[in-house]
Write a protein that holds these residues in place. Structure first.
Motif, PDB file in Angstrom:
ATOM      1  N   LEU A 196       2.048   0.426  -5.384  1.00 22.21           N
ATOM      2  CA  LEU A 196       2.559   0.466  -3.775  1.00 22.21           C
ATOM      3  C   LEU A 196       3.851   0.601  -3.594  1.00 22.21           C
ATOM      4  O   LEU A 196       4.279   1.341  -2.773  1.00 22.21           O
ATOM      5  N   ALA A 197       4.552   0.046  -4.590  1.00 22.34           N
ATOM      6  CA  ALA A 197       6.210   0.232  -4.608  1.00 22.34           C
ATOM      7  C   ALA A 197       6.533   1.782  -4.883  1.00 22.34           C
ATOM      8  O   ALA A 197       7.261   2.517  -4.229  1.00 22.34           O
ATOM      9  N   TRP A 198       5.810   2.341  -5.864  1.00 23.28           N
ATOM     10  CA  TRP A 198       6.046   3.898  -6.170  1.00 23.28           C
ATOM     11  C   TRP A 198       5.574   4.523  -4.937  1.00 23.28           C
ATOM     12  O   TRP A 198       6.198   5.543  -4.420  1.00 23.28           O
TER      13      TRP A 198
ATOM     14  N   MET B  67       5.857  -5.142  -1.288  1.00 18.37           N
ATOM     15  CA  MET B  67       6.856  -4.608  -0.412  1.00 18.37           C
ATOM     16  C   MET B  67       8.254  -5.100  -0.511  1.00 18.37           C
ATOM     17  O   MET B  67       9.273  -4.109   0.118  1.00 18.37           O
ATOM     18  N   SER B  68       8.607  -5.913  -1.290  1.00 17.97           N
ATOM     19  CA  SER B  68       9.639  -6.339  -1.653  1.00 17.97           C
ATOM     20  C   SER B  68      10.182  -5.809  -3.017  1.00 17.97           C
ATOM     21  O   SER B  68      11.333  -6.178  -3.601  1.00 17.97           O
ATOM     22  N   LEU B  69       9.305  -5.032  -3.783  1.00 19.03           N
ATOM     23  CA  LEU B  69       9.499  -4.621  -5.126  1.00 19.03           C
ATOM     24  C   LEU B  69      10.358  -3.245  -5.097  1.00 19.03           C
ATOM     25  O   LEU B  69       9.629  -2.377  -4.324  1.00 19.03           O
ATOM     26  N   SER B  70      11.629  -3.235  -5.590  1.00 20.29           N
ATOM     27  CA  SER B  70      12.251  -1.832  -5.559  1.00 20.29           C
ATOM     28  C   SER B  70      12.366  -1.399  -6.880  1.00 20.29           C
ATOM     29  O   SER B  70      13.083  -2.422  -7.581  1.00 20.29           O
ATOM     30  N   LEU B  71      11.663  -0.425  -7.190  1.00 25.59           N
ATOM     31  CA  LEU B  71      11.841   0.396  -8.485  1.00 25.59           C
ATOM     32  C   LEU B  71      13.202   1.015  -8.834  1.00 25.59           C
ATOM     33  O   LEU B  71      14.006   1.677  -7.979  1.00 25.59           O
ATOM     34  N   THR B  72      13.668   0.663  -9.928  1.00 20.13           N
ATOM     35  CA  THR B  72      14.883   1.630 -10.418  1.00 20.13           C
ATOM     36  C   THR B  72      14.532   3.056 -10.408  1.00 20.13           C
ATOM     37  O   THR B  72      13.584   3.461 -10.679  1.00 20.13           O
ATOM     38  N   ALA B  73      15.726   3.827 -10.479  1.00 23.98           N
ATOM     39  CA  ALA B  73      15.576   5.146 -10.944  1.00 23.98           C
ATOM     40  C   ALA B  73      15.030   5.464 -12.160  1.00 23.98           C
ATOM     41  O   ALA B  73      14.212   6.263 -12.259  1.00 23.98           O
TER      42      ALA B  73
END
Length: 313
Positions: free
Chosen positions: A268-270, A297-303
């Motif tokens: 979902l984050a992706w 929805m609060s998960l932010s993936l790093t580059a």
């Protein structure tokens, strides 16, 4: 970020009973969720009658029992796939003739107990339907204030462009959203999906089209593959049986381990962090399943994490 998450109500009123559905809807709104997605045909295959309308009717009862909640949610529904004869789909699907569209919105609004919907979708493309007539019929709904926006689901890119061009030529609103099947795993090229419509996959052509048209949004149905990412009793569909799936699942597990998230949450984050962004439609049958999606929805993936996921093939 909750604006990016869409609550799918497909099975509400059939396999998901009213008590559980109301609890899921209440939790979604309390968490700041806005979009609720349904269709006039949901869920004909799960009801003894062989016809749909159960999901919209349940949503109507929920809206009526929660004063003020209608102003906090946006309703998305569809027309085109309700069978005209019980047990005979897709051969008797209602289609997109002008009178069908008019009857469809009237029935949906009646069941929902509302005077408008924020998004109205052509549920499936019907190649024998006159494009100009269909475009005009949808445009009339917007002009009448019954519909805010229009979208299409299970359309090929060239058909989306044809409908949008016809709308522009006629001076009426056109489709501003596409709803396709899309998830982290890639199906085998040129495979016909076993569980979605023939043109249901979000492919490179559609992505390129959206990238070049700022006014078109992407929604994704079945983004979590009906539980197949996390449940042993939910095997992957045959179109995902190839070596690339093994490599992408390994990347998914690596990112899940780094973040402490579940496979579902990473998917979902992706999706929501992609370019162009994708609004995933999740169809939980329990509040716990919804909570898993809300937390994503609060998960932010790093580059680096996104690069690992994207490069696995």
């Amino acid at each position: 970020m909750m604006d990016h998450l869409v609550l799918g109500a497909m099975m509400f009123g059939t396999t998901t009973d009213e008590e559980r559905a109301f609890a899921i809807l209440d939790r979604f709104v309390d968490a700041g969720g806005r979009w609720i997605d349904t269709a006039n045909c949901y869920a004909f295959w799960a009801d003894p009658s062989g016809f749909g309308g159960q999901s919209e009717a349940l949503l109507g009862r929920w809206l009526a029992s929660r004063p003020g909640v209608r102003d906090r949610v946006a309703i998305s529904t569809k027309v085109g796939c309700e069978p005209l004869e019980a047990g005979r789909f897709p051969e008797t699907a209602e289609g997109l003739a002008p009178q069908t569209i008019k009857n469809g919105i009237e029935g949906s609004l009646r069941r929902l107990g509302t005077d408008r919907v924020e998004m109205y979708w052509a549920h499936k493309d019907f190649r024998r339907t006159d494009v100009d007539e269909t475009v005009a019929a949808f445009g009339e709904l917007v002009a009448a204030g019954l519909v805010d926006r229009l979208g299409c689901s299970n359309f090929a890119a060239w058909r989306l462009e044809r409908f949008r061009r016809a709308a522009a030529d006629a001076g009426v609103p056109g489709f501003t959203a596409v709803q396709q099947h899309h998830t982290y795993l890639h199906p085998r090229p040129d495979t016909r999906p076993t569980v979605v419509h023939r043109f249901g996959f979000l492919n490179d052509e559609l992505v390129s089209y959206v990238e070049s048209h700022d006014d078109v949004a992407i929604w994704s149905y079945t983004p979590l593959l009906s539980g197949a990412y996390t449940r042993a009793d939910k095997p992957l569909a045959p179109e995902y049986a190839h070596p690339g799936t093994t490599r992408r699942l390994a990347a998914l597990d690596a990112v899940a381990a780094e973040t402490g998230a579940t496979r579902n949450q990473v998917v979902l984050a992706w999706l929501t962090g992609a370019r162009p962004a994708v609004a995933p439609i999740v169809g939980p049958s329990t509040v716990a399943q919804l909570d898993e999606a809300i937390e994503a929805m609060s998960l932010s993936l790093t580059a680096a994490q996104r690069s690992l996921l994207d490069s696995a093939a």
